[in-house]
Structure formats: structure tokens, C-alpha cells
Design an enzyme around this catalytic site. Structure first.
Site, PDB file in Angstrom:
ATOM      1  N   ASP A 105      38.157   4.155 -34.509  1.00 34.42           N
ATOM      2  CA  ASP A 105      37.565   3.427 -33.463  1.00 34.42           C
ATOM      3  C   ASP A 105      36.128   3.518 -33.184  1.00 34.42           C
ATOM      4  OD1 ASP A 105      39.153   3.079 -30.221  1.00 34.42           O
ATOM      5  OD2 ASP A 105      36.977   3.692 -30.049  1.00 34.42           O
ATOM      6  N   ASN A 120      28.704  -3.558 -25.356  1.00 38.67           N
ATOM      7  CA  ASN A 120      29.145  -4.554 -24.596  1.00 38.67           C
ATOM      8  C   ASN A 120      28.012  -4.740 -23.324  1.00 38.67           C
ATOM      9  OD1 ASN A 120      30.995  -6.019 -26.024  1.00 38.67           O
ATOM     10  ND2 ASN A 120      32.560  -4.848 -25.165  1.00 38.67           N
ATOM     11  N   GLU A 147      38.480  -2.169 -30.470  1.00 35.00           N
ATOM     12  CA  GLU A 147      37.630  -1.704 -31.164  1.00 35.00           C
ATOM     13  C   GLU A 147      38.271  -0.751 -32.208  1.00 35.00           C
ATOM     14  OE1 GLU A 147      38.424  -0.448 -28.732  1.00 35.00           O
ATOM     15  OE2 GLU A 147      37.303   1.228 -28.174  1.00 35.00           O
ATOM     16  N   ASP A 197      31.104  -8.712 -29.991  1.00 38.02           N
ATOM     17  CA  ASP A 197      31.746  -9.278 -30.890  1.00 38.02           C
ATOM     18  C   ASP A 197      31.130  -9.193 -32.362  1.00 38.02           C
ATOM     19  OD1 ASP A 197      33.645  -9.921 -29.299  1.00 38.02           O
ATOM     20  OD2 ASP A 197      33.150 -12.007 -28.962  1.00 38.02           O
TER      21      ASP A 197
END
Ligand SMILES: Nc1nc2c(ncn2[C@@H]2O[C@H](COP(=O)(O)OP(=O)(O)OP(=O)(O)O)[C@@H](O)[C@H]2O)c(=O)[nH]1
Length: 568
Positions: free
Chosen positions: A441, A449, A484, A458
Site C-alpha cells: 500500500d 493527491n 492505492e 494517478d
């Protein structure tokens, strides 16, 4: 173009030839398999009342018209016609010739043979009489006539509401028989070919449950039925006693042939979805002609039934071309085969029509061009169906593949992960070799973000996916597990090997720098590595363990690997 420019000469030649031979009787010595129209003269009986004696008197007064063509043709719904020709037998002994009128759908044919003014034979043939009453077992109107020495006169009276095409032959019986056998073989090939296609496509329909194959089979069946009816094969072999059906079969089957062709076309070309207005127009058009035909049958008007069927069928050919053209224009690939098929069928129909009307030389090929066109049509449509099926399968496979991929990273999604690991897991249970699962992760991804925007997040996901793809083995199964989060299934991998790989991945990820507008993003990830042991009865339980270890890595400050040995 060159052929067309020869037409005037062709007609001139025909006229010259005609003026030379028209008045002459046919010699019994003539061994020809050509139609004898140019030796005949005719009279249209406007009153429909003339008897043989009246017709004879009119013939003698020179009021019969000379035929200009080897094939007499009076069109659809004609008044009754009287035809005359004479036969000369100079041999001194009686000679038998086979007289044959080779249009199978004529309703009534009266034949009178006179020799030196005396009636020597009289025959009453035609579709409106039971087949069993025919002098010879032929689908055409055929009889063997003995011609005595000298000149004999033959008068024919023909009456029918159908297209009155009258190809008359006078042949040596052996030659005629030979021709009939040849024709029999050619029809055997045509029907055999169509029958095989029908049976095969019905099997496909039953197996694949796609109505396209059903409508295609129906279309070919209807063509065969129509052909069997108008060539009188049906009357000869299937319904020799059903006089009424023999009279009504051609218009009824022509209608259903065209209707089934249209149903196939709109189904094959998906007209309902692609052009709903054209679809509705075709259905209305078919219904209107259906009502017209039904009304004609109820009124017992064969002529109106035929007019409706012929009009429907002529327009049907044009509509097929139109539907195919529209579909090709709008980019429907299988429609190219469809259009070619429609063109082949149309060319065949036009050649047959032109040859029976005398515009192009009439022979076995041109007269039966409609059947050849139909064979090409059937073959191309079978190819079109096969092509459409292949494209459909390819699209299905592509859709299935897409349904298994994560659109952003191109990695397997959760569903694909389970699909691919299920057989590996069951093999593991059988051979006892242990797999491991790595769950990773990205750390503090929310911050990436929040700080640099979702598109940059992304980009980070894509970069990490590509790195993972590069570093794992081919036998490993990599998937995007969640937002993620990524998962790697490692078949036959020891805890040490799995931990080493996880460490390497962790280190490589921590070296990544993803550029953005004002600099670069550094990124790290936390790992949970779970080797399978006896407690893991299912793959989900192994994944749950990896998840626990991953949680442990996060708890311990992130950017680290936790494996079973650590947690235990
Ligand atoms: N850009 C992008 N963000 C995603 C995508 N899927 C999930 N996310 C985001 O990933 C973030 C995950 O945040 P959290 O679950 O709080 O975890 P984290 O910030 O990585 O923190 P830790 O896991 O505790 O290290 C959320 O903000 C999600 O919106 C995606 O496809 N693209």
C-alpha cells in the site's frame, strides 16, 4: 459497352434471318435444340372466345403476326394467344418429334395437329390439370407427335394469368430426353447445395440460438420452395394431385421468399437498432403487400395475386441493395458481403429477365442466371454470417479482457486476480508446494493527491504499477487490489524468497521520483508478506494474513516489510 454497341447489328441480323425463315415450315430433318419461335406466327385473342376453326380461318387470311423472337413473350395477365407453325416431313416415312413448351407455369395449353386439313391429334395440357393426365412424365408440357409425310399444321392456344413466356421446342425425342436428364442433374446440384446450407445453418441456429441463422435458413428454404413450385418439380414429385395449390403456389411462395429475405436482411443488418425508420418502413411495405395478396386470394384473382407478388419481389431486390448500401455506408463491415450477395442475386434476376425478353441471347446459362445468382447470393451470405460471427466472438473476447483489467494501470483487477489464482491455489493444495502473497500500500497517498492533485496521484499509481510489472516473475500474479493497494501472488515461493522480493520492491519504490510542475514526488510503500501455512485453508485467509502484516508495517512507521516471522 462493346456488347451493347452490337445490339443494332444483332437486331438487324435477327430480322433478316426472320424474314428468310419465318414463313418456312420446320423440317423434321432439322436437328436443333434451339427454341422455334422464329418459325411461328401468333394471334392475340382479344375476345377470349375463338375456337380452332376461327383461329384457322384468321391464320389463312394472313392475320397472324410473325414472331420476331425465338421466344414468344406476351407478358403478365395476357389475353389468350393462338400460335401456329408448320412442320414439313420430306422423308417419305412418318417421323416422331418431341414437342415441348418449356414454361412450367402456363395454366392452359390446347394443341391441335392437322395434316392435309384433317385433325390428326389434339392435346389439352397446362397447370390447371392434374399432373397425372400429362402424356409424358415431364415437368414441362411435353408430348411425342408423329408427323406424316408432307406439311402438318400445329395450332396452340395458350391461356394463363402468369407471365406468358412460351419457349417452344421441336426435337428428336432422344435429344430432348438427354437435355431433360442434364437439367435434372443441374437442379440436383442446386437443391443439394441449398439443402446442405439450410441444414447446416439450422444446426447453427439450434446450437448458437442466434435468429440470424434461422432467418437465413428460412430465406433459402423459401427460395427453394418457390423454385420447386415455378419449375413444376413440386407438381411432378410432391403434389401431383393438388391442382389448386399448383396455381396459387407461385405468387404465395414468391411473397414469402421476398418476405423471408427482408426479415433476414433487417435481422442481419440490425436495421431495427441502426435505422428504426427504415425498419418500420420495411415492415409496413411487407404488410401492405401481404394484405394485397390475401385480398387477391380471397377474391380468387390469380392475376392480382401474381401482380402483387411480382411487384413485391421486384422491389424486394431493390430494397435488399438499398439496405446493404446504407449499412455499408454506415460502416457495418459484414454488410459488404451482404451487398455483394444482393448484387449477385439482382444480376442473376436481371439476366434471366433480359434473356426471356429477348434483349440478350437466351441459353441455358442466361435463362437460369437467376438460380446461379441465388447460389452466389447464398454462398456470400453464408460467408457474411461466418464473418459476423467471428467479429462478434472477437468483440466478446475483447470485452471480457477489458472487464478483467484495471483501466488506469492496465493491471489485473480483483476479479481477474481471483480468476487467475484459483487454479494455482487448488494445484498448491494438491502438490503441497507453498505460495506466498505480498500486499503493498502506498504510504500517505492522500497527501500526494491533496498536494499535487488527483491526476498526479494517478501518474504515481501508473509509475508504481509499471515498476511492479517489471520486477516480478512471469508466473507471479500481480493485481491492483484497491485504490492505492497492490497484491502479488507468488506460486511456489518460500517465505525468504517472498520477503527478499518485497524488500527489493520497497527499495525500488522508495527510489522513484515522479516529476510534477514544481518539482518531484518521492514515494514509499508498506508491505505485508504472508507465506502459506497449514492454517490457511483458503486464499482469502492467506490474503487476510498479508493484510494484517501490512497493517503492522503501517503501524511501525511505514516504508517497511512485515513478514510472518516478524509478527509471530
Ligand atoms: N489519484 C488517485 N487517488 C486514488 C485512487 N484510488 C484511491 N485514491 C486515493 O488514495 C487515498 C488513500 O488514502 P488513505 O486510505 O487515507 O491512505 P494513505 O493516505 O495512503 O495513508 P496510509 O495508507 O495510512 O499510508 C484516498 O485519498 C483516495 O481518494 C486513484 O485511482 N487515483
Amino acid at each position: 459497352m462493346r456488347f451493347r454497341s452490337l445490339f443494332p447489328y444483332f437486331w438487324l441480323l435477327t430480322l433478316v434471318w426472320h424474314s428468310l425463315v419465318a414463313a418456312a415450315p420446320i423440317s423434321v430433318a432439322l436437328e436443333s435444340d434451339a427454341a422455334i419461335g422464329l418459325y411461328t406466327s401468333f394471334l392475340k385473342d382479344q375476345t377470349s372466345q375463338l375456337k380452332l376453326t376461327d383461329a384457322e380461318a384468321i391464320y389463312k387470311s394472313g392475320k397472324f403476326l410473325q414472331s420476331q423472337s425465338p421466344f414468344l413473350n406476351f407478358g403478365i395477365g395476357s389475353k389468350p394467344v393462338w400460335i401456329h407453325f408448320s412442320v414439313d416431313n420430306p422423308t417419305g416415312v412418318p417421323v416422331t418429334k418431341r414437342l415441348s413448351i418449356e414454361t412450367a407455369w402456363l395454366d392452359s395449353i390446347d394443341i391441335y395437329v392437322k395434316h392435309q386439313g384433317i385433325n390428326v391429334a389434339e392435346y389439352h395440357l397446362g397447370d390447371s390439370k392434374p399432373f397425372a393426365l400429362r402424356p409424358l412424365n415431364s415437368r414441362f408440357f411435353t408430348l411425342d407427335q408423329r408427323f406424316n409425310t408432307g406439311v402438318s399444321d400445329v395450332f396452340l392456344r395458350i391461356e394463363t394469368p402468369d407471365p406468358m413466356v412460351v419457349p417452344i421446342y421441336l426435337m428428336n425425342p432422344k435429344m430432348a430426353q438427354h437435355q431433360e436428364i442434364e437439367q435434372g442433374y443441374s437442379y440436383g446440384i442446386i437443391y443439394g447445395f441449398l439443402f446442405a446450407l439450410i441444414a447446416y445453418n439450422m444446426t447453427l441456429f439450434i446450437g448458437l440460438r442466434s435468429s440470424r441463422f434461422f432467418f437465413y435458413s428460412l430465406y433459402l428454404t423459401m427460395f427453394m420452395a418457390m423454385n420447386i413450385a415455378y419449375t413444376s418439380h413440386g407438381y411432378q414429385w410432391i403434389w401431383p394431385l393438388s391442382v389448386k395449390w399448383q396455381l396459387w403456389a407461385p405468387p404465395v411462395l414468391m411473397y414469402f421468399y421476398s418476405l423471408s429475405g427482408l426479415l433476414f436482411a433487417i435481422r442481419f443488418l440490425d436495421t431495427k437498432d441502426n435505422s428504426p425508420r427504415i425498419y418500420n418502413a420495411v415492415l409496413w411495405y411487407s404488410a401492405v403487400f401481404g394484405v394485397w395478396l390475401a385480398a387477391a386470394i380471397m377474391m380468387d384473382s390469380q392475376l392480382y395475386a401474381l401482380l402483387s407478388a411480382f411487384t413485391f419481389m421486384s422491389l424486394f431486390t431493390i430494397i435488399m441493395l438499398f439496405l446493404g448500401g446504407v449499412s455499408v455506408y454506415s460502416g457495418h463491415k459484414p454488410a459488404r458481403y451482404f451487398l455483394l450477395a444482393a448484387i449477385a442475386a439482382m444480376v442473376g434476376a436481371v439476366l434471366t429477365t433480359l434473356s426471356t425478353w429477348g434483349f440478350i441471347p437466351l441459353n441455358n446459362w442466361t435463362f437460369r442466371a437467376v438460380e446461379i445468382g441465388m447460389l452466389i447470393d447464398a454462398t456470400l451470405l453464408a460467408l457474411a454470417l461466418a464473418y459476423q460471427f467471428r467479429v462478434g466472438q472477437e468483440e466478446k473476447i475483447r470485452a471480457e479482457q477489458l472487464a478483467q483489467l484495471d483501466p488506469l494501470t492496465g493491471l489485473n483487477n480483483r476479479r481477474a486476480f481471483y480468476d487467475k489464482t484459483a487454479p494455482l491455489w487448488s494445484m498448491t493444495l494438491r502438490n503441497g508446494r507453498s505460495p506466498s502473497v505480498i500486499l503493498l500500500d502506498i504510504d500517505l497517498f492522500k497527501e500526494i493527491n491533496d498536494n499535487y492533485g488527483h491526476p498526479h496521484g494517478d501518474k504515481v499509481l501508473v509509475v508504481i504499477s509499471n515498476l511492479l510489472k517489471k520486477l516480478i516473475r512471469q508466473a507471479d500474479v500481480l493485481a491492483r487490489w484497491g485504490g492505492e493497494e497492490f497484491i502479488i501472488y507468488l506460486p511456489e515461493t518460500s517465505p525468504q524468497e517472498a520477503t527478499t522480493l518485497a524488500e527489493r520492491l520497497r527499495s525500488e519504490i522508495s527510489n522513484i521520483r515522479v516529476p510534477h510542475s514544481t518539482g518531484e514526488t518521492a514515494v514509499t510503500a508498506s508491505f505485508g508478506v504472508a507465506p502459506r501455512n497449514t492454517q490457511h485453508a483458503t486464499l482469502d485467509s492467506l490474503i487476510a494474513t498479508a493484510d494484517d502484516f501490512l497493517y503492522h508495517s503501517k503501524q511501525q512507521g511505514r516504508n517497511r516489510v512485515t513478514c510472518s516471522s516478524v509478527s509471530q
